[in-house]
Design a protein around this motif. Structure first.
Motif, PDB file in Angstrom:
ATOM      1  N   ALA A  85      12.933  -2.056  -8.235  1.00  0.00           N
ATOM      2  CA  ALA A  85      11.826  -2.471  -8.906  1.00  0.00           C
ATOM      3  C   ALA A  85      11.926  -1.828 -10.214  1.00  0.00           C
ATOM      4  O   ALA A  85      10.794  -2.022 -11.056  1.00  0.00           O
ATOM      5  N   ALA A  86      12.536  -0.794 -10.320  1.00  0.00           N
ATOM      6  CA  ALA A  86      12.804   0.016 -11.646  1.00  0.00           C
ATOM      7  C   ALA A  86      11.410   0.723 -11.738  1.00  0.00           C
ATOM      8  O   ALA A  86      11.163   0.831 -13.037  1.00  0.00           O
ATOM      9  N   ASP A 104      13.727   3.405  -2.132  1.00  0.00           N
ATOM     10  CA  ASP A 104      14.491   2.411  -2.173  1.00  0.00           C
ATOM     11  C   ASP A 104      14.028   1.114  -2.957  1.00  0.00           C
ATOM     12  O   ASP A 104      14.649   0.745  -4.054  1.00  0.00           O
ATOM     13  N   ARG A 105      12.807   0.854  -2.328  1.00  0.00           N
ATOM     14  CA  ARG A 105      12.189  -0.351  -3.112  1.00  0.00           C
ATOM     15  C   ARG A 105      11.796  -0.383  -4.442  1.00  0.00           C
ATOM     16  O   ARG A 105      11.935  -0.942  -5.442  1.00  0.00           O
ATOM     17  N   SER A 132      10.042   7.277   5.943  1.00  0.00           N
ATOM     18  CA  SER A 132       9.307   6.191   5.241  1.00  0.00           C
ATOM     19  C   SER A 132       9.096   6.294   3.546  1.00  0.00           C
ATOM     20  O   SER A 132       9.294   5.319   3.082  1.00  0.00           O
ATOM     21  N   VAL A 133       9.423   7.657   3.310  1.00  0.00           N
ATOM     22  CA  VAL A 133       9.441   7.840   1.852  1.00  0.00           C
ATOM     23  C   VAL A 133      10.768   7.280   1.178  1.00  0.00           C
ATOM     24  O   VAL A 133      10.781   6.585   0.157  1.00  0.00           O
ATOM     25  N   THR A 134      11.981   7.649   1.913  1.00  0.00           N
ATOM     26  CA  THR A 134      13.039   7.062   1.605  1.00  0.00           C
ATOM     27  C   THR A 134      13.108   5.391   1.580  1.00  0.00           C
ATOM     28  O   THR A 134      13.476   4.962   0.492  1.00  0.00           O
ATOM     29  N   ASN A 135      12.568   4.952   2.357  1.00  0.00           N
ATOM     30  CA  ASN A 135      12.288   3.365   2.487  1.00  0.00           C
ATOM     31  C   ASN A 135      11.632   3.018   1.168  1.00  0.00           C
ATOM     32  O   ASN A 135      12.089   2.058   0.479  1.00  0.00           O
ATOM     33  N   ALA A 136      10.351   3.607   0.917  1.00  0.00           N
ATOM     34  CA  ALA A 136       9.532   3.055  -0.279  1.00  0.00           C
ATOM     35  C   ALA A 136      10.276   3.504  -1.507  1.00  0.00           C
ATOM     36  O   ALA A 136      10.337   2.702  -2.470  1.00  0.00           O
ATOM     37  N   PHE A 172       0.780  -1.070  -0.009  1.00  0.00           N
ATOM     38  CA  PHE A 172       0.060  -0.038   0.039  1.00  0.00           C
ATOM     39  C   PHE A 172       0.661   1.271  -0.092  1.00  0.00           C
ATOM     40  O   PHE A 172       0.638   2.307  -0.730  1.00  0.00           O
ATOM     41  N   ALA A 173       1.936   1.231   0.761  1.00  0.00           N
ATOM     42  CA  ALA A 173       2.574   2.295   0.949  1.00  0.00           C
ATOM     43  C   ALA A 173       3.565   2.621  -0.593  1.00  0.00           C
ATOM     44  O   ALA A 173       3.447   3.987  -0.797  1.00  0.00           O
ATOM     45  N   ARG A 174       3.787   1.567  -1.204  1.00  0.00           N
ATOM     46  CA  ARG A 174       4.654   2.027  -2.546  1.00  0.00           C
ATOM     47  C   ARG A 174       3.551   2.328  -3.483  1.00  0.00           C
ATOM     48  O   ARG A 174       3.791   3.358  -4.243  1.00  0.00           O
ATOM     49  N   TYR A 175       2.296   1.819  -3.238  1.00  0.00           N
ATOM     50  CA  TYR A 175       1.225   2.013  -4.166  1.00  0.00           C
ATOM     51  C   TYR A 175       0.933   3.473  -4.160  1.00  0.00           C
ATOM     52  O   TYR A 175       0.701   4.160  -5.109  1.00  0.00           O
TER      53      TYR A 175
END
Lengths: 169, 169
Positions: free
Chosen positions: A100-101, A95-96, A89-93, A57-60
């Motif tokens: 995933a490009a 990064d991932r 939290s944004v840094t984390n998202a 959800f965070a990444r979406y």
DNA sequence: GCAATATACTAGGACATCCAACCGTTTGGA
DNA sequence: TCCAAACGGTTGGATGTCCTAGTATATTGC
């Protein structure tokens, strides 16, 4: 995570509060607890729909936010403010998502401190597909009646404004 | 985590949804997003009040639940079901509460698989003090009007029942 | 009565969130 | 002009949540 309970545990908690002489705050306690639990149910549904896309959800939320930015790019701190989450939290998202490009980081043209997050074309495509799925499987079947939706938007909008989320309207 | 935004980001998202032709699900999307954000605000308030007691919300919920059990003890699986969280989350919370001497684990008298969680007297005292603080500083000043509280309890109660949380009422 | 199944709990791992601390960059006042 | 204060982002640590798998105990069915 379990079968239905025979009784509503939040209504029971409200009764316990009343029984202990806290009747004056029992109802708000129940309302607040219900919000917590409802959020939990909704997150589970949303994550279930997003899992096949390899998204959380965070990444979406970050992808969707970028997809609405004219240029498809936003500074990290802007994203943090609009999503109302901590910068880390944004840094984390990011990064991932970057791994995933789906997004790329790029330097801000004039401010050396700032990093821009930019949607890749894969990111834009995936965002669109995920949104279609969420619209069909979650938002389109929310389980809230039209009147309830209006009530929720009004009540929670007031609450969020009073809590200092925003100043307009 | 930030200053107020000039505009409501959720209302903006709703407009974006409408602009992209998803007007039929824009309102439920906004309501659901508002629930997420409201939960986040409430958790932050609650954790702020609990921090001086050395408690988190998850641990407080477990203490409070135990304090309402006649004997002050409950099986782990019962607690998991009533709090509606994963069993491993209860294990986690009990580990920490036990380290803080607020609860103790004891074997079930007849079922060798079951572990009982029991409140210590320190645990009972702390639970009471924390509840008093939450009642005064959060539930007593929820920011929801009486009518709103009733609306929320009704709307979210229906939702939770439909979602399979419980079967009664 | 014993094997197969179900239940209760825990261990390890993936994610997300926040906070505190740190390092560059930018800004603003002396 | 120049240095202190503010700003933007990341790193490391603590918590919490869930999932999958594994261990031990109970219950069921043949």
């Amino acid at each position: 995570m379990g079968n239905p309970l025979p009784r509503d545990p939040i209504a029971d908690a409200q009764r316990n509060w009343e029984r202990h002489g806290w009747g004056d705050v029992a109802a708000p306690m129940a309302a607040i607890t219900a919000i917590m639990r409802t959020q939990q149910i909704l997150v589970a549904r949303i994550e279930g729909v997003l899992k096949p896309f390899g998204l959380t959800f965070a990444r979406y939320e970050l992808l969707a936010l970028l997809s609405f930015a004219r240029s498809g790019a936003l500074p990290m701190n802007k994203a943090s403010a609009l999503l109302q989450v901590h910068p880390t939290s944004v840094t984390n998202a990011v990064d991932r998502l970057e791994k995933a490009a789906l997004v790329v980081r790029s330097p801000h043209p004039t401010d050396g401190r700032t990093t821009l997050i930019e949607l890749t074309s894969e990111g834009r495509t995936l965002s669109k597909r995920a949104t279609t799925a969420l619209n069909a499987e979650v938002f389109g079947q929310s389980g809230f009646g039209d009147d309830d939706v209006e009530h929720l938007i009004r009540i929670l909008g007031s609450f969020r404004r009073d809590a200092g989320d925003f100043t307009d309207a």
